[in-house]
Write a protein that holds these residues in place. Sequence first.
Motif, short mmCIF file in Angstrom:
data_model
loop_
_atom_site.label_atom_id
_atom_site.label_comp_id
_atom_site.label_asym_id
_atom_site.label_seq_id
_atom_site.Cartn_x
_atom_site.Cartn_y
_atom_site.Cartn_z
N ASP A 251 27.56 29.21 -16.21
CA ASP A 251 28.08 29.81 -14.99
C ASP A 251 28.98 31.01 -15.27
O ASP A 251 29.70 31.48 -14.37
CB ASP A 251 28.84 28.76 -14.19
CG ASP A 251 29.81 27.97 -15.07
OD1 ASP A 251 30.20 28.48 -16.14
OD2 ASP A 251 30.15 26.83 -14.68
N SER B 271 27.51 31.39 -5.24
CA SER B 271 26.53 31.35 -6.33
C SER B 271 26.81 30.17 -7.24
O SER B 271 25.88 29.49 -7.71
CB SER B 271 26.59 32.66 -7.13
OG SER B 271 26.25 33.76 -6.32
N LEU C 276 19.74 30.12 -5.23
CA LEU C 276 20.88 30.38 -6.11
C LEU C 276 21.64 31.63 -5.66
O LEU C 276 22.13 32.41 -6.48
CB LEU C 276 20.39 30.55 -7.56
CG LEU C 276 19.93 29.27 -8.26
CD1 LEU C 276 19.25 29.58 -9.58
CD2 LEU C 276 21.11 28.33 -8.49
N ALA C 277 21.70 31.80 -4.35
CA ALA C 277 22.43 32.92 -3.75
C ALA C 277 21.87 34.26 -4.20
O ALA C 277 22.60 35.25 -4.30
CB ALA C 277 23.92 32.83 -4.08
N MET C 278 20.57 34.31 -4.48
CA MET C 278 19.88 35.57 -4.76
C MET C 278 18.63 35.61 -3.91
O MET C 278 17.50 35.73 -4.39
CB MET C 278 19.53 35.68 -6.26
CG MET C 278 20.76 35.77 -7.17
SD MET C 278 20.31 35.84 -8.94
CE MET C 278 19.51 37.45 -9.04
N GLU D 276 25.57 26.97 -5.72
CA GLU D 276 24.12 26.82 -5.82
C GLU D 276 23.70 26.48 -7.25
O GLU D 276 22.74 25.74 -7.47
CB GLU D 276 23.42 28.08 -5.33
CG GLU D 276 23.61 28.35 -3.84
CD GLU D 276 23.21 27.15 -2.99
OE1 GLU D 276 22.24 26.46 -3.35
OE2 GLU D 276 23.88 26.90 -1.96
N GLU E 128 23.66 37.33 -13.18
CA GLU E 128 22.25 37.26 -12.79
C GLU E 128 21.42 36.60 -13.89
O GLU E 128 20.53 35.80 -13.60
CB GLU E 128 21.74 38.67 -12.50
CG GLU E 128 22.29 39.25 -11.19
CD GLU E 128 21.93 40.71 -11.01
OE1 GLU E 128 21.85 41.16 -9.86
OE2 GLU E 128 21.73 41.42 -12.04
N ARG F 131 21.75 32.83 -13.74
CA ARG F 131 20.97 32.20 -12.68
C ARG F 131 19.47 32.28 -12.95
O ARG F 131 18.72 31.34 -12.68
CB ARG F 131 21.31 32.85 -11.33
CG ARG F 131 22.64 32.35 -10.78
CD ARG F 131 23.05 33.04 -9.50
NE ARG F 131 23.67 34.34 -9.77
CZ ARG F 131 24.11 35.17 -8.83
NH1 ARG F 131 23.99 34.83 -7.56
NH2 ARG F 131 24.66 36.32 -9.14
N VAL G 63 29.87 34.04 -12.77
CA VAL G 63 29.43 33.59 -11.44
C VAL G 63 30.60 32.93 -10.73
O VAL G 63 31.47 32.32 -11.35
CB VAL G 63 28.26 32.59 -11.58
CG1 VAL G 63 27.81 32.11 -10.20
CG2 VAL G 63 27.10 33.23 -12.32
#
Length: 568
Positions: free
Chosen positions: A472, A479, A397-399, A482, A445, A448, A475
């Motif tokens: 979302d 991100s 999730l782009a983290m 994802e 954050e 996600r 975001v």
Amino acid sequence: MIEEISIKDLGVIADAALPLGPGFTALTGETGAGKTMVVSALGLLLGERADTGAVRLGSPQAWVEGRWRIRDSGDVVDRVRDAGGDVDPLDSGTAELVLSRSVSAEGRSRAVVGGRSAPVSVLTELGEQLVVVHGQSDQVRLRSAVAQREALDRYAGTPLAEAVQNYQHVFYRWNENRAELDELVTDQDRRAREAEDLRQAMAEIETVAPQPAEDEELAERAERLSNLEDLRIAAANARELLSAEESEGADALGLLDSARRNLERVSSHDPELASVAEAVANANYLVSDIAAQLSTYLAGLDTDGARELEIVQERRAELTTLVRKYGPTLDDVIRNLETGSSRLFELDGDSERIDQLRNEVDTDRALLDELATSLTALRTAAAERLGAAVSDELSALAMADARVIVQVAERDEFTATGRDLVSILLQPHAGAEPRPLGRGASGGELSRVMLAIEVVIAGSDPVPTFIFDEIDAGVGGASAIEIGRRLARLAESAQVIVVTHLAQVAAFATNHLTVVKGSDGSVTASSVRQLGGDERIAEMARLLSGLPDSESGLAHARELIEMASART
């Protein structure tokens, strides 16, 4: 899963039907078009509190109906039938369940479950088994320790749920016994005084030994004794008039006897007088009997009436004292004597009960300690697995550098769920200090993390339908892509409905609905459309650039849809 939702006169929605079905449904539309009302409609069907302000202006009531496809047996069907409703059989072991809810402008609410009226609480019970709803408020809630513990417990599954149930059985018994023990110990002196007072009262009543209706009998005797001389004079005078024993004057018996003799002397001349003479003779016998009764009555009058009256009055005074103290009637006094023994037995048993409760409380305290330790062990093992699984999800999730740590700490006091304090910490990148979600995570954050948790938990605690309201928020870019991909993955095992404003998320939907507000500000049935082909591409372009006819926007929209199709 939810097959269709119909909405009438809710907020800006005048009349709308939303076809849903399996997979991933994205719901988009301009700001204020009514997307939030769709979530509100679902909330009503799931038993949330009705808000009369949501009834469309000028309408008498708002109405929502949902059609679910469910298994034709199980807890949901059983609860529907317990509420008096039923389901309609379909095919392949499935059935259709219809839930509806109306809210009047005056505030009255009505729920219908399987064709029958039911309490709104039934909708709540069914909703807990059918749907999980997540909105921005749930992101805030995820900051709380309670929500974090609940998430861990859901992930830990049946073994922990059974352990919690066993623990709670002992916990509630321990709490009840502690409360009773505290009350007994606190009131021990008062109850001891009550026992002593009761003992004295019973001794006093037993000494007097009152009998039922004795006070009434004594009142009659006192009345008689108080007028003894008058009674004697009246009875003596009456007897003397009927049968003179002390005077030489005529009495009734003598007069009757003379009358009888006079009649008998001439009765031979007239037979009619014979019967009269016989009647006079009978009257003579009757008067003689009455005179004898009066003689007996006079002989029976107590020669020491004054002494007897004194005794009676003393007895009445004793009874009056008892009635005044333990009444209000003599029957109540006697009843207190009868019930006092059981109450005294109860009060005198306090010491034994206190000792018994202390033993039970100590035993349960040791058992609670053992069971709570087991809960901690189960949660600690699950916490390690949950943290690792959610961290893996965040990587997608782009983290990629983020890591979730689930900590379980033991507190000193017991609660209904154990003594564990669960904390979910987020380490945004290597070398950073892990911080609680409530202090260290941004809105994006949190979105996600919440999604990652739901995806992981869905593997161990499946729910038929997930509803995400702008998960979302905060975001964008990669991100968002994802998040869309992960929602699509969740939709492989459950129905997923997402209210979104991001094309990157909507691109992964298998069912795309849009809500369009009419020129008069209302939303009608024709304003909720299921999109496909060019219509969907135009809506995606609008989400991307605000311009549904922009060539670059349309190209970008096609690219997003192709990318989503390739990745899912």
